[in-house]
Design an enzyme around this catalytic site. Structure first.
Site, mmCIF file in Angstrom:
data_model
loop_
_atom_site.group_PDB
_atom_site.id
_atom_site.type_symbol
_atom_site.label_atom_id
_atom_site.label_comp_id
_atom_site.label_asym_id
_atom_site.label_seq_id
_atom_site.Cartn_x
_atom_site.Cartn_y
_atom_site.Cartn_z
ATOM 1 N N LYS A 88 -33.981 8.363 -10.394
ATOM 2 C CA LYS A 88 -34.440 9.351 -11.360
ATOM 3 C C LYS A 88 -33.455 9.411 -12.530
ATOM 4 O O LYS A 88 -32.235 9.342 -12.335
ATOM 5 C CB LYS A 88 -34.535 10.717 -10.669
ATOM 6 C CG LYS A 88 -35.035 11.862 -11.550
ATOM 7 C CD LYS A 88 -35.105 13.133 -10.717
ATOM 8 C CE LYS A 88 -35.503 14.347 -11.546
ATOM 9 N NZ LYS A 88 -35.567 15.579 -10.709
ATOM 10 N N SER A 164 -39.308 18.301 -11.435
ATOM 11 C CA SER A 164 -38.892 17.387 -12.476
ATOM 12 C C SER A 164 -38.880 15.928 -12.040
ATOM 13 O O SER A 164 -38.602 15.035 -12.842
ATOM 14 C CB SER A 164 -37.500 17.775 -12.973
ATOM 15 O OG SER A 164 -36.541 17.697 -11.937
ATOM 16 N N SER A 188 -38.264 20.428 -7.371
ATOM 17 C CA SER A 188 -38.527 19.206 -8.137
ATOM 18 C C SER A 188 -38.793 17.964 -7.313
ATOM 19 O O SER A 188 -39.170 16.934 -7.863
ATOM 20 C CB SER A 188 -37.356 18.936 -9.091
ATOM 21 O OG SER A 188 -37.282 19.932 -10.077
#
Length: 489
Positions: A88, A164, A188
């Site tokens: 990520k 996220s 997230s």
């Protein structure tokens, strides 16, 4: 468009892919090529922030050139040797590459070290070829940014993939990867997993390393792990990456997580929490997902009853606002120092720039108070979990929103109204530090996945994974694929 190589690639989880590589049926180079081709063919979903193809290609070529005996030696010590993987683009460092945190101020921020977690991924044999998209600093429950644009949900490209870790979830749901790194500061991992029909587990505070430069993210709110299609992939990666790093002082004991999948858990006492902690309505489809999960649990012999802990919700979420803003400010201040210049307003999303200005006026007392509030929430939940083994709830109080609804580029008052539907259930366990997971057991009338959340005792990942594996066997989800994958080669 030409056919993609390894047509069966998307039917494989990471462990199955690793087994084919280990036995020489495919090479690490073929596996990498399959992932790269799909990342290119499905680029319209916006899951990939940047590619590290040259680095990954060198690694794959070196791996693929080994003799059978050398390959056997490598795979004996590296369970996922040669499997393509993505990080990520937030809060993690791969030496020699950029991590932007989704922010233009960091678009040239080249890492001078590997994160401890990256070192453990590489020791497991994973070949990192990309970074997946994240909203700026992970500050919203969708994955949209000025820097990288929109990340679309593979199940319906008008919808958000969540945030996220939306890029990670979209990449897995679209078949680019079987599993991808993700992080969770308020939901997230679990929110994107729920919106994309995947499995996502946020581990207990301190179980997975965050260092070496910062050993705890957002005053303990943030945790790192993966989003996957199979429970066993998450269990294996968590088992391979768990445990303290140099400097660690707190955290749960490590556990044999793969072993937990080998037999069903004992009869569990499960509290079913259906009411929004803020007293607001919960969308019927989210209630349906939790109730479907409850019925599955009951059918497997577990006891489920309505119950919920009594928490100081107002104080908790106010403290979360302090923690996340101060965490962002700390990261920005370090970048300002490295560049020798102040950040500019035009380098940030409007709502994050607003948060930064507020954070500059927070006091040390407010930061310490926030952590004390989190600790009291942890105590309350620990006590509640002496009567129950797990807490079952919706993941969110509303289904996946349309893209744009939770953007960081809109008036604050509009943003607050919608973003509060995303994390009233998930964020509780970031503040308390308990492990929690989203399990894909329900699809609504529109064909969109809606997950159910289970939270467990601190350090109770083995129980969560054992139940998840039991549910996965009873109500399999791995063969469910977004419609878009039927029309893209």
């Amino acid at each position: 468009m030409p056919s993609l190589s390894l047509p069966h690639y998307e039917s494989l989880d990471a462990m199955a892919l690793a087994a084919l590589i280990r036995t020489g049926q495919i090479t690490p180079l073929e596996a990498l090529t399959a992932a790269q081709e799909r990342a290119t063919a499905r680029s319209d979903i916006g899951a990939i922030a940047m590619r590290h193809d040259d680095m990954a290609l060198r690694t794959a070529q070196k791996m693929s050139g080994l003799s059978a005996s050398a390959r056997a030696t490598q795979t004996e010590h590296a369970s996922l040797w040669g499997v393509p993987f993505a990080l990520k683009d937030l809060g993690i460092a791969l030496k020699g590459t950029v991590t932007t945190h989704g922010c233009a101020f960091f678009k040239d921020a080249v890492a001078d070290h590997d994160s401890t977690l990256v070192q453990r991924y590489q020791a497991a044999g994973l070949n990192i070829f990309a970074k997946t998209t994240s909203p700026e600093f992970g500050q919203t429950a969708t994955t949209e940014s000025r820097l990288f644009g929109l990340t679309r949900n593979p199940w319906n490209q008008a919808m958000s993939a969540g945030g996220s870790s939306g890029g990670a979830a979209a990449a897995v749901a679209a078949g680019i990867l079987p599993v991808a790194h993700a992080s969770d500061g308020g939901g997230s991992i679990r929110i994107p997993a729920s919106h994309c029909g995947l499995f996502g587990l946020k581990p207990s505070r301190g179980l997975v390393p965050m260092g070496p430069k910062m050993l705890e993210g957002w005053l303990g709110l943030s945790a790192q792990n993966v989003i996957s299609r199979s429970v066993r992939d998450t269990a294996l990666l968590l088992e391979l990456t768990q445990g303290p790093e140099f400097g660690s002082r707190t955290g749960p004991a490590v556990a044999q997580l793969m072993a937990a999948l080998e037999q069903p858990p004992p009869r569990l006492r499960i509290a079913l929490m259906l009411h929004n902690p803020f007293g607001e309505p919960v969308h019927p489809t989210c209630l349906d997902a939790a109730q479907v999960a409850a019925r599955w649990c009951e059918s497997l012999g577990h006891h489920v009853e309505i119950a919920a802990p009594q928490l100081a919700i107002g104080d908790m979420f106010a403290s979360m606002g302090v923690a996340t803003a101060v965490g962002m400010l700390t990261t920005v201040n370090a970048r300002e120092k490295a560049l020798g210049r102040p950040a500019r307003e035009d380098e940030f999303e409007p709502l994050n720039w607003r948060s930064l200005q507020l954070a500059r006026n927070f006091t040390a007392e407010q930061a310490l108070t926030a952590r004390l509030v989190f600790d009291q929430a942890a105590r309350t939940l620990d006590l509640f979990l002496t009567d129950y083994d797990l807490i079952l709830s919706p993941v969110t109080s509303a289904p996946a929103p349309l893209l744009g609804a939770m953007s960081l580029d809109q008036p604050y008052e509009d943003f607050v109204k919608v973003v509060m539907t995303a994390s009233p259930f998930t964020a509780l366990f970031n503040m308390s530090g308990h492990p929690a997971m989203s399990v894909p057991l329900h699809w609504n009338a529109q064909g969109m996945p809606v997950g159910a959340q289970f939270a467990g005792r601190f350090g109770g990942e083995a129980t969560l994974l054992a139940l998840a594996a039991q549910l996965e066997q009873a109500a399999p989800w791995s063969d469910r694929r977004p419609q878009m994958m039927l029309s893209i080669p």
